[in-house]
Design an enzyme around this catalytic site. Structure first.
Site, mmCIF file in Angstrom:
data_model
loop_
_atom_site.group_PDB
_atom_site.id
_atom_site.type_symbol
_atom_site.label_atom_id
_atom_site.label_comp_id
_atom_site.label_asym_id
_atom_site.label_seq_id
_atom_site.Cartn_x
_atom_site.Cartn_y
_atom_site.Cartn_z
ATOM 1 N N HIS A 49 0.816 -1.209 0.000
ATOM 2 C CA HIS A 49 0.000 0.000 0.000
ATOM 3 C C HIS A 49 0.858 1.271 0.000
ATOM 4 C CE1 HIS A 49 -3.691 2.300 0.842
ATOM 5 N NE2 HIS A 49 -2.827 3.133 1.400
ATOM 6 N N HIS A 63 3.017 6.219 -1.918
ATOM 7 C CA HIS A 63 3.646 7.399 -1.315
ATOM 8 C C HIS A 63 5.164 7.326 -1.413
ATOM 9 C CE1 HIS A 63 -0.155 8.788 0.311
ATOM 10 N NE2 HIS A 63 -0.391 7.568 0.757
ATOM 11 N N LYS A 104 -5.161 10.549 -8.555
ATOM 12 C CA LYS A 104 -4.978 10.761 -7.114
ATOM 13 C C LYS A 104 -4.976 12.281 -6.938
ATOM 14 C CE LYS A 104 -2.987 9.219 -2.955
ATOM 15 N NZ LYS A 104 -2.883 7.973 -2.213
#
Length: 285
Positions: free
Chosen positions: A158, A174, A220
């Site tokens: 993730h 990220h 995003k």
């Protein structure tokens, strides 16, 4: 806004200073922030593109490949099925790659600082092999993102690799190395930076950015990420915050170098759900 956590700020600055593998802006890589991103909602398939060029103008890949923590990290990025709801299959080879990565980061000063700090708090196992197992469980143990699904996710996937939900939503992603490599393979389209209040635009040597991008057909609207830092640095930061709290969501305000950040960590049972930095301000303004 939460009061500054001085104890964590001190630790994270020691880690920042010890992060000898961090790439230097303008020297090891160059970013091109371009225009400010327009308004967007999670799930949009198309938004205005205010950046014609890539975010990463160049990155010294030789340097990435020559640093063991980066090299072993990069080998993990192709081990996952991006779509949630599809069970992950972990091969013996992938388990081996996970272990090689953990061995590499555990040999760094950055992870040693994290381990020492957690030992003082009685939150980590003193023996490195046990601590490694603890890290494996937190980051690599599979779980189902949605109840009733087969195990389709883990903290590492993730945070560092990114996932999609129903092909409409981007989850996580990220990490700057993954962003750079996806951009290089024309998988990511950078749409522009997301400005903070009172700040005109990021500088090309800013090492924390808020950005907008599309990946695998979804947008995003805002994602934040460290730029140039080593994988062990992010791993150490998020692990410390995760282990310090039992809360479902932990937000800690810290000052690292010139950046005032809110570090956000979500837990999924005994594992990391997500983790990322939110840039509050920089002292160079």
């Amino acid at each position: 806004r939460k009061a500054l956590n001085r104890e964590l700020s001190k630790l994270f600055n020691e880690m920042w200073d010890a992060d000898v593998h961090r790439l230097r802006p303008g020297k090891d890589y160059t970013i091109d922030v371009q225009g400010k991103a327009g308004p967007a909602q999670q799930g949009d398939s198309a938004v205005q593109d205010n950046a014609a060029r890539r975010l990463f103008h160049n990155v010294n890949e030789e340097r990435l490949k020559s640093i063991k923590t980066f090299a072993t990290f990069i080998s993990l990025l192709d081990n996952y099925e991006a779509s949630t709801g599809i069970a992950e299959v972990v091969t013996p080879e992938e388990i081996n790659e996970n272990n090689c990565f953990l061995d590499a980061i555990l040999a760094t000063q950055v992870m040693r600082l994290a381990h020492d700090y957690l030992l003082k708090k009685n939150l980590a196992k003193p023996n490195l092999a046990d601590f490694k197992q603890q890290l494996y469980d937190i980051w690599f143990q599979l779980y189902a993102r949605k109840e009733g699904d087969r195990p389709d996710s883990c903290g590492f996937e993730h945070v560092f690799v990114g996932e999609t939900r129903h092909g409409k939503e981007i989850l996580g992603l990220h990490n700057w190395v993954q962003f750079y490599l996806q951009e290089k393979h024309n998988q990511i389209d950078y749409k522009g930076y997301v400005a903070r209040k009172n700040k005109t635009r990021p500088d090309k040597d800013d090492q924390v950015l808020s950005i907008q991008f599309s990946w695998k057909g979804s947008v995003k609207p805002v994602g934040s990420t460290f730029i140039g830092v080593s994988p062990e640095f992010e791993f150490a930061l998020y692990t410390v915050i995760f282990l310090l709290s039992e809360e479902r969501v932990t937000r800690e305000t810290v000052k690292i170098e010139e950046y005032e950040l809110q570090m956000v960590v979500w837990r999924h049972g005994h594992h990391i759900g997500t983790a990322y930095p939110v840039l509050l301000s920089t002292t160079s303004e």
